[in-house]
Enzyme design. Structure first.
Site, PDB file in Angstrom:
ATOM      1  N   ALA A  18      17.754 -37.473 -37.069  1.00  0.00           N
ATOM      2  CA  ALA A  18      16.338 -37.130 -37.279  1.00  0.00           C
ATOM      3  C   ALA A  18      16.188 -35.636 -37.523  1.00  0.00           C
ATOM      4  O   ALA A  18      15.071 -35.114 -37.515  1.00  0.00           O
ATOM      5  CB  ALA A  18      15.513 -37.554 -36.066  1.00  0.00           C
ATOM      6  N   SER A  72      17.420 -33.810 -31.170  1.00  0.00           N
ATOM      7  CA  SER A  72      16.957 -34.714 -32.223  1.00  0.00           C
ATOM      8  C   SER A  72      17.407 -36.128 -31.932  1.00  0.00           C
ATOM      9  O   SER A  72      18.451 -36.351 -31.298  1.00  0.00           O
ATOM     10  CB  SER A  72      17.530 -34.279 -33.579  1.00  0.00           C
ATOM     11  OG  SER A  72      18.934 -34.481 -33.616  1.00  0.00           O
ATOM     12  N   ASP A  73      16.608 -37.094 -32.373  1.00  0.00           N
ATOM     13  CA  ASP A  73      17.133 -38.445 -32.446  1.00  0.00           C
ATOM     14  C   ASP A  73      18.273 -38.415 -33.462  1.00  0.00           C
ATOM     15  O   ASP A  73      18.404 -37.471 -34.249  1.00  0.00           O
ATOM     16  CB  ASP A  73      16.035 -39.429 -32.851  1.00  0.00           C
ATOM     17  CG  ASP A  73      16.350 -40.869 -32.451  1.00  0.00           C
ATOM     18  OD1 ASP A  73      17.534 -41.181 -32.199  1.00  0.00           O
ATOM     19  OD2 ASP A  73      15.418 -41.696 -32.387  1.00  0.00           O
ATOM     20  N   TRP A  74      19.084 -39.442 -33.467  1.00  0.00           N
ATOM     21  CA  TRP A  74      20.322 -39.413 -34.254  1.00  0.00           C
ATOM     22  C   TRP A  74      20.015 -39.412 -35.759  1.00  0.00           C
ATOM     23  O   TRP A  74      19.491 -40.377 -36.295  1.00  0.00           O
ATOM     24  CB  TRP A  74      21.197 -40.584 -33.842  1.00  0.00           C
ATOM     25  CG  TRP A  74      22.136 -40.237 -32.706  1.00  0.00           C
ATOM     26  CD1 TRP A  74      23.475 -40.488 -32.676  1.00  0.00           C
ATOM     27  CD2 TRP A  74      21.840 -39.575 -31.465  1.00  0.00           C
ATOM     28  NE1 TRP A  74      24.022 -40.003 -31.497  1.00  0.00           N
ATOM     29  CE2 TRP A  74      23.040 -39.437 -30.735  1.00  0.00           C
ATOM     30  CE3 TRP A  74      20.671 -39.049 -30.896  1.00  0.00           C
ATOM     31  CZ2 TRP A  74      23.116 -38.825 -29.482  1.00  0.00           C
ATOM     32  CZ3 TRP A  74      20.740 -38.437 -29.647  1.00  0.00           C
ATOM     33  CH2 TRP A  74      21.948 -38.325 -28.963  1.00  0.00           C
TER      34      TRP A  74
END
Length: 719
Positions: free
Chosen positions: A261, A257-259
């Site tokens: 997200a 995941s993006d941070w």
């Protein structure tokens, strides 16, 4: 031997104060099959809790990297370090601040793009970074998009080539590259709440395309984005992750995941997410969607343990593939604990590569009366504009480069890095001119009277301006990541107009994240327009190399520059539902389809010499097409030409008029000729139709030239 406390402290201090020069490191990647065999043997020994620890981050700032996983002790598997970003190592000393992705793309130089990835991978390895969080291949769908400069432009083919070469370069050094941001993440406004909607054809042919090329290149990791796609968060979207990325593309690596997200325990796991980053639900919240919640969901039968095993195997396989089990160094990043890490120098001679690619990426947009390269007959040179000089508060004074003071060499946000130094254009030019040349300078963009007076007395006036953008969490001059408009910052247009009104030999230099409007372009006194983009720490040296003719400019625009703002077809959407109504008509394809003449088209760039194209020959079938063409340097100066191949599909395919499907940069001495060859694969000849890739039957047109509009030779081929 006994050590007193004081002796031990001094020894420890010596270790942490003496610089360590990290040696270059190159690896031959393991095949995915062999990596998976090793990974399964390891993970089969793990308990459920151990596997969960492997896939869950420890939380923001809990350790020294922007992301870390939990270590496993029996069997052993280390805590992994994940670190930004697409430009280099964020939050780090003794590293390199190179050219941005968009500037690397402007070089159209495959060798230099690979070398850029290679040195970044070498630096990440030296600092003990397991995952470099880049490259970014977000399509520059709109010129207003804040993070477009992190990627490689508006065309998916160019993005695919540059993304895969960068990933290969990073991974050649034993570091796992991370393609991002998957997918349809093309603006900063409402990036965590909006839902993007693109039809399946546009999704595949434009936005998935560069990810597919990186999968083919063996990339080890992908990062899913903040936004929703068709209502589901990108990190819990079964269609884009399981069906497309892992299914259609056969991606063997992991998707993180993006941070922050990550938004669920069960849905994200079943949709194909493999690693939660940074692990906490919100930064430093102390809670996680995974961790103990993931363990409990497995025990409750909501998630099969095989899915958690698959997550762990994918992570371990990427680790084994890059041979990180063979003495990979411990992380020595200073991200959050600067006083606790040894000083490791990884920059080596990488400044030479930065300077070279910076010069190779300079796009010469205008050169009337051959004012460039500058000759040494000049007695008085005026340098005008704050963009030529230093940030008086310090080159790293604004966190994550979140300001526009002094010369612009990189955009802002998590994709930026700290400068070890920054050679300004003023410094680069002053170092290059003869001592006999008087150089005058002003960095005041608003005192028009003083600027006019300074410009009037000079033989040549070089005026600088810029336009910046970045990531949403920083606002600069009212720009919340995305650009509010396409005008130059800091009174730039008025500054340029004033200089041109006062000096008949005006040269304009623009440092910008993307296209800008140029209301002054036809001013008769503006003899040259030079576009260095975002050139990094060697900015002034790279520019001077081109201005004084040490390097013949060969950069080409990786996006279209319009005559007027309304000519662009995509704005930043204020709505939570973002509909990609333009379909396939992104960038130059829109201009071509609508018959709109751009100011400077995609692929455009001038040289100090001229090139002639001849003898185009095309042959092939539906599996492969070969095109060859002869190019001669017809001028008096050695230089490089970027030959570009565009493909026109049969009318029945309903494609835009032409699509980039090949480019080759060839260096030619004056008067010399060389044959250039392009190979088009079945993929290059295909379109997405009714759930599959097909090669349409009919007449194809092959266009070869110096830009998307400057077509020198064409041919037809029936398939």
């Amino acid at each position: 031997m006994r050590f007193s406390l004081s002796t031990l402290s001094l020894a420890t201090l010596a270790i942490f104060s003496s610089p360590i020069n990290a040696a270059p490191h190159a690896v031959d990647e393991l095949s995915w099959d062999k990596a998976y065999t090793k990974a399964r043997a390891l993970v089969d020994q793990m308990t459920l809790d151990q596997k969960v620890g492997m896939v869950t981050g420890v939380g923001w700032s809990a350790k020294n990297c922007v992301g870390n996983t939990y270590p496993i002790h029996d069997p052993y598997f280390p805590s992994l370090c994940l670190q930004d970003g697409p430009l280099g190592i964020r939050f780090s000393d003794n590293t390199t601040a190179g050219v941005a992705g968009i500037t690397a793309a402007a070089s159209f130089d495959k060798d230099l793009i690979y070398k850029r990835g290679q040195y970044m991978g070498e630096e990440s390895y030296g600092k003990g970074v397991n995952f470099q969080l880049g490259p970014s291949v977000d399509i520059y769908r709109s010129p207003y998009a804040g993070r477009g400069w992190e990627g490689f432009g508006e065309d998916p083919y160019l993005q695919g080539v540059a993304g895969s070469l960068t990933a290969k370069g990073i991974q050649s050094q034993g570091v796992i590259a991370t393609g991002k941001h998957y997918i349809l993440n093309n603006q900063e406004l409402n990036r965590t709440s909006s839902s993007s909607h693109a039809d399946e054809r546009a999704l595949h042919e434009i936005y998935v395309w560069p990810y597919a090329r990186m999968v083919e290149a063996g990339i080890g990791s992908m990062m899913c984005s903040y936004n929703r796609v068709d209502g589901d968060y990108a990190c819990e979207n079964d269609h884009t992750i399981n069906q497309i990325l892992k299914g259609e593309l056969g991606f063997k690596g992991l998707i993180m995941s993006d941070w922050s997200a990550h938004h669920s325990t069960v849905k994200s796991a079943l949709a194909g997410l493999d690693m939660s980053m940074p692990g906490d639900i919100t930064f430093e919240s102390g809670t996680s969607w995974w961790g103990s919640n993931l363990t409990q969901a497995v025990k409750d039968g909501q998630i099969p343990e095989d899915r958690v095993t698959d997550m762990s195997v994918r992570i371990a396989a990427a680790w084994y593939k890059m041979r990180q089990d063979e003495g990979f160094p411990k992380s020595t990043l200073e991200s959050f604990h600067r006083n606790e890490a040894p000083e490791v120098v990884v920059s080596d001679d990488h400044a030479k590569i930065v300077r070279e690619i910076g010069a190779a990426s300079v796009v010469l947009l205008k050169n009337e009366d051959n004012i460039l390269p500058l000759n040494q007959d000049i007695s008085h040179l005026a340098i005008i504009g704050s963009d030529a000089g230093p940030n008086l508060d310090g080159m790293n004074s604004c966190p994550d480069r979140g300001c526009d003071k002094g010369t612009l060499a990189v955009g802002w946000g998590s994709g930026s890095v700290d400068f070890p130094y920054l050679v300004t254009p003023k410094e680069g030019i002053e170092a290059r001119v003869d001592d006999s040349v008087e150089v005058s300078y002003t960095g005041d963009d608003y005192d028009i009277d003083a600027v006019s007076e300074l410009a009037k007395d000079a033989d040549v006036a070089i005026v600088f301006s810029n336009a910046d953008s970045g990531e949403q969490y920083i606002t600069v001059d009212g720009n919340e990541g995305d650009r509010r408009n396409l005008t130059l910052w800091g009174n730039g247009d008025n500054l340029i107009q004033a200089v041109a009104d006062s000096n008949e030999n005006t040269i304009v230099v623009i440092h910008a994240v993307g296209p800008v409007l140029m209301p002054w372009i036809d001013h008769p006194n503006i003899k040259a327009v030079v576009w260095p983009g975002l050139p990094g720490q060697e900015s002034g040296n790279s520019l001077a190399d081109v201005l004084f003719g040490d390097v013949n400019p060969s950069g080409r625009l990786p996006y279209s520059i319009a005559k007027k703002e309304e000519d662009y077809n995509v704005r930043i959407s204020p709505d939570d539902e973002i509909n990609y109504l333009e379909g396939l008509h992104v960038g130059y394809k829109h201009f071509d389809a609508q018959g709109i003449e751009p100011l400077f088209e995609f692929g455009f760039g001038l040289s100090y010499t001229t090139f002639e194209y001849s003898n185009l020959k095309v042959d092939g079938d539906k599996d492969r097409v070969t095109a060859t063409i002869s190019i001669r340097n017809t001028g008096e100066v050695d230089g490089a030409e970027v030959a570009q191949l565009y493909l026109g599909f049969p009318e029945s395919a309903n494609e835009p008029p032409k699509l980039l499907r090949g480019f080759e940069k060839v260096f030619l001495k004056a008067g010399k000729q060389e044959k250039v060859q392009f190979e088009l694969s079945k993929t290059d000849l295909s379109i997405w139709q009714e759930g599959e890739w097909i090669v349409p039957q009919g007449e194809y047109k092959i266009y070869v030239g110096a830009s998307s509009r400057d077509i020198r030779q064409s041919a037809t081929l029936s398939l």
